[in-house]
Design an enzyme around this catalytic site. Sequence first.
Site, mmCIF file in Angstrom:
data_model
loop_
_atom_site.group_PDB
_atom_site.id
_atom_site.type_symbol
_atom_site.label_atom_id
_atom_site.label_comp_id
_atom_site.label_asym_id
_atom_site.label_seq_id
_atom_site.Cartn_x
_atom_site.Cartn_y
_atom_site.Cartn_z
ATOM 1 N N SER A 132 9.355 -16.310 -29.062
ATOM 2 C CA SER A 132 9.153 -17.578 -28.348
ATOM 3 C C SER A 132 9.250 -18.775 -29.287
ATOM 4 O O SER A 132 9.521 -19.889 -28.864
ATOM 5 C CB SER A 132 7.790 -17.570 -27.677
ATOM 6 O OG SER A 132 6.806 -17.546 -28.670
ATOM 7 N N LEU A 161 -3.306 -16.777 -26.966
ATOM 8 C CA LEU A 161 -4.601 -16.148 -27.162
ATOM 9 C C LEU A 161 -4.584 -15.243 -28.376
ATOM 10 O O LEU A 161 -3.736 -14.367 -28.495
ATOM 11 C CB LEU A 161 -4.987 -15.343 -25.917
ATOM 12 C CG LEU A 161 -4.869 -16.078 -24.572
ATOM 13 C CD1 LEU A 161 -5.513 -15.274 -23.470
ATOM 14 C CD2 LEU A 161 -5.461 -17.464 -24.617
ATOM 15 N N ASP A 174 -1.645 -14.556 -34.404
ATOM 16 C CA ASP A 174 -1.681 -14.116 -35.792
ATOM 17 C C ASP A 174 -2.161 -15.274 -36.679
ATOM 18 O O ASP A 174 -1.586 -16.353 -36.622
ATOM 19 C CB ASP A 174 -0.241 -13.714 -36.179
ATOM 20 C CG ASP A 174 -0.230 -12.718 -37.315
ATOM 21 O OD1 ASP A 174 -1.218 -12.691 -38.065
ATOM 22 O OD2 ASP A 174 0.766 -11.998 -37.440
ATOM 23 N N THR A 228 -8.428 -10.443 -22.236
ATOM 24 C CA THR A 228 -7.485 -9.777 -23.137
ATOM 25 C C THR A 228 -8.154 -8.687 -23.950
ATOM 26 O O THR A 228 -9.365 -8.700 -24.170
ATOM 27 C CB THR A 228 -6.859 -10.770 -24.134
ATOM 28 O OG1 THR A 228 -7.897 -11.252 -24.973
ATOM 29 C CG2 THR A 228 -6.197 -11.921 -23.438
ATOM 30 N N GLU A 229 -7.330 -7.766 -24.412
ATOM 31 C CA GLU A 229 -7.799 -6.663 -25.248
ATOM 32 C C GLU A 229 -8.419 -7.194 -26.536
ATOM 33 O O GLU A 229 -9.472 -6.722 -26.973
ATOM 34 C CB GLU A 229 -6.621 -5.730 -25.585
ATOM 35 C CG GLU A 229 -6.160 -4.868 -24.428
ATOM 36 C CD GLU A 229 -5.404 -5.609 -23.331
ATOM 37 O OE1 GLU A 229 -5.129 -6.816 -23.501
ATOM 38 O OE2 GLU A 229 -5.103 -5.003 -22.306
ATOM 39 N N GLU A 230 -7.779 -8.206 -27.133
ATOM 40 C CA GLU A 230 -8.309 -8.796 -28.361
ATOM 41 C C GLU A 230 -9.681 -9.414 -28.094
ATOM 42 O O GLU A 230 -10.609 -9.239 -28.873
ATOM 43 C CB GLU A 230 -7.376 -9.905 -28.877
ATOM 44 C CG GLU A 230 -6.273 -9.491 -29.811
ATOM 45 C CD GLU A 230 -6.751 -8.732 -31.039
ATOM 46 O OE1 GLU A 230 -6.247 -7.610 -31.192
ATOM 47 O OE2 GLU A 230 -7.588 -9.218 -31.812
#
Lengths: 432, 251
Positions: free
Chosen positions: B129, B148, B151, B226-228
């Site tokens: 992106s 979200l 890195d 979210t998983e994070e």
Amino acid sequence: MDDTQVEAGDNNRDIEVAPALISVHPNQNSVAVAVGSDLRIFDLRGGCGVSLVDDSAQPFHKDSIRAIRYSANGKLLVSAADDKLVKIWSTDSWRCVSSVCSEKRVSAVAISEDGLYVCFSDKFGVVWVVDLHELEGNESLVSRKAAPLLAHYCSIITSLEFSPDGQFIVSADRDFKIRVTVFPKKPLDGAHEIQSFCLGHTEFVSCLAFICTMDYPQGFLVSGSGDSTVRLWDITSGFLLDTCEVGAKAGLLESNRSDEGCSTVSDLCIILDGNLIAVAIQSLQGIMLLHCDLSSRTLNVIKVVSIMGESFIPTSLGSSSHAELLWMVTGVSKLSGSDCNSLARVRVLSGFKKSNPDSVGHELTVMRDDELPGAEKLLEKLQGSVSIEENVFLAAAEAVKTAMCNLLIKKQYSMEKREFRKRSRNDRKIKQ
Amino acid sequence: MLENESNPTISKSTGLPRKRFYRARAHSNPLSDSHFPVPISPCHVDYSFHYPQLVSSDQVDSNKKIQFADVGCGFGGLLISLSTLFPETLMIGMELRDKVTEYVKERISALRATNPGQYQNISVVRTNSMKYLPNYFGKGQLSKMFFLFPDPHFKEKNHRRRVISPHLLDEYAYVLEIGGIIYTITDVEELGEWMNSCLASHPLFEALTVVELGADPVIKLLSTATEEGQKVARNGGQTFQAVYRRIVPSQ
């Protein structure tokens, strides 16, 4: 797997060459040619070569020059090179009035219509702006700092151009993109407002130019690309108005050519403030002439102007705003396997007339060397020598083509080659 | 590969893809030249491929456009929560890691199969992106963008790899409509400050007020969907969010 072949691909960087460039003063007072690190200027009014003066450095550039350009008012000439220097020259005194250091190698330059800002782009995709206020009257050498203006995300910017009304700055990159950004009132704070993206090219965009006439003062953008097309754009909306397959047309008109994929558009030049576009195409000996009909917004091929007698494939084109001449140059820096280490050959096409654009092409002639303004003196200055051996031309054309492809086309590797490259990466930190 | 009925990558009880078969590295270099197809321009994005039930191939020119983009969508947790919250809105996740994109694709098609009529408005695409956003969205097309747990790229040398950076914000401002909202959240304090300061000093963005933040139903999904986010909550970590609106610059 053939390791030697992999190595050969990497070693190409060592023989990186730069094409010869040409730029013509807007009133045809002088003409500038850059070959390698050499900047050669011929004063057409005085009929003599120009000696540049730069108190800060000798030689002026230490590596290949990548961009030269006169300002619209003709007062400045800007040169930028791989030595990461951007030099601003006064065309009155031919002194270097300012020398700007770039962090990265410079790929393109542009000067705002009012001549107050110089913009240059680097190989990491950042466009920088230098403020030239206070330069007026003050001819002393000033080291200036550039401020970041905008950025394409890590893509080599191939061309920079201001719109004729000065409202926008247009930048093109190797990722097929053309970005149109509003040039702000305070450029040193950055240009944040993007007007449009012109998307449609399927290979790197190599050159940009604006067509601007009395009826359409806001101008239309023309772009040339590695996909062998020239395209016409409306920059306010980013709409693609027309596409001209110049590569296919060139092949059609020159029936003796069979190999494909080498018809990259290398330069564009608008002639006579008007609707004519000269197109330089890699491996086309001569130029292609296009007509742009702005009322129907179309591009049409008028003819291919072949240059007889020598294998002249122009690397750069130039024209002043009113004169009836098209200046062409071909050449490279650092030509391997030849006794002369750089080559430049200048040719001029004459016979463009403003009165009847429809009949254009009939009166066009390639001027003989002795017909040129300044004749031998001009050639000696710009080419370095009056005559050039024929066999050098093709080698030069080949070198330019390879260099351009290496620089701008994404390399495709097979799976095993990719694995091999991962193993032999050279970007690991070396402990010192 | 085994036959479909005993495909081990699909969980037998839920029909969803099993994450352990889609292991991927946590990071991917956004600067490298990856080879994947990119649409030439936003009008070349194949909507009927992404949203087959909502957009049929013969009405490609319909004015239904993608409005939400989850940049770096990871395993797609946010998309799935948003899908039922905004059933009329088309949204897309963008992810650079190939395997993770494959996982999200499988997850969406499994959800579509088990919940007929639902989850038709979400899709995912493998792309960078940071390079190709303008190839997917036109000017002012998006109303929400999500970043979200991106890195963090701690080293100063690598700051230009951060997905929120002053120059990239120009492109986000271009694809966002006036009033559109950009949501960012991270568990790394240093990155949180960086994202906040980039957005605060950009002339085309303004921060949402506390009242506006409270009224926005999406805000609480940032840390929970979210998983994070769930991982951070499990470990009792802190999160830092920056939510800004696209504005017309004051002249």
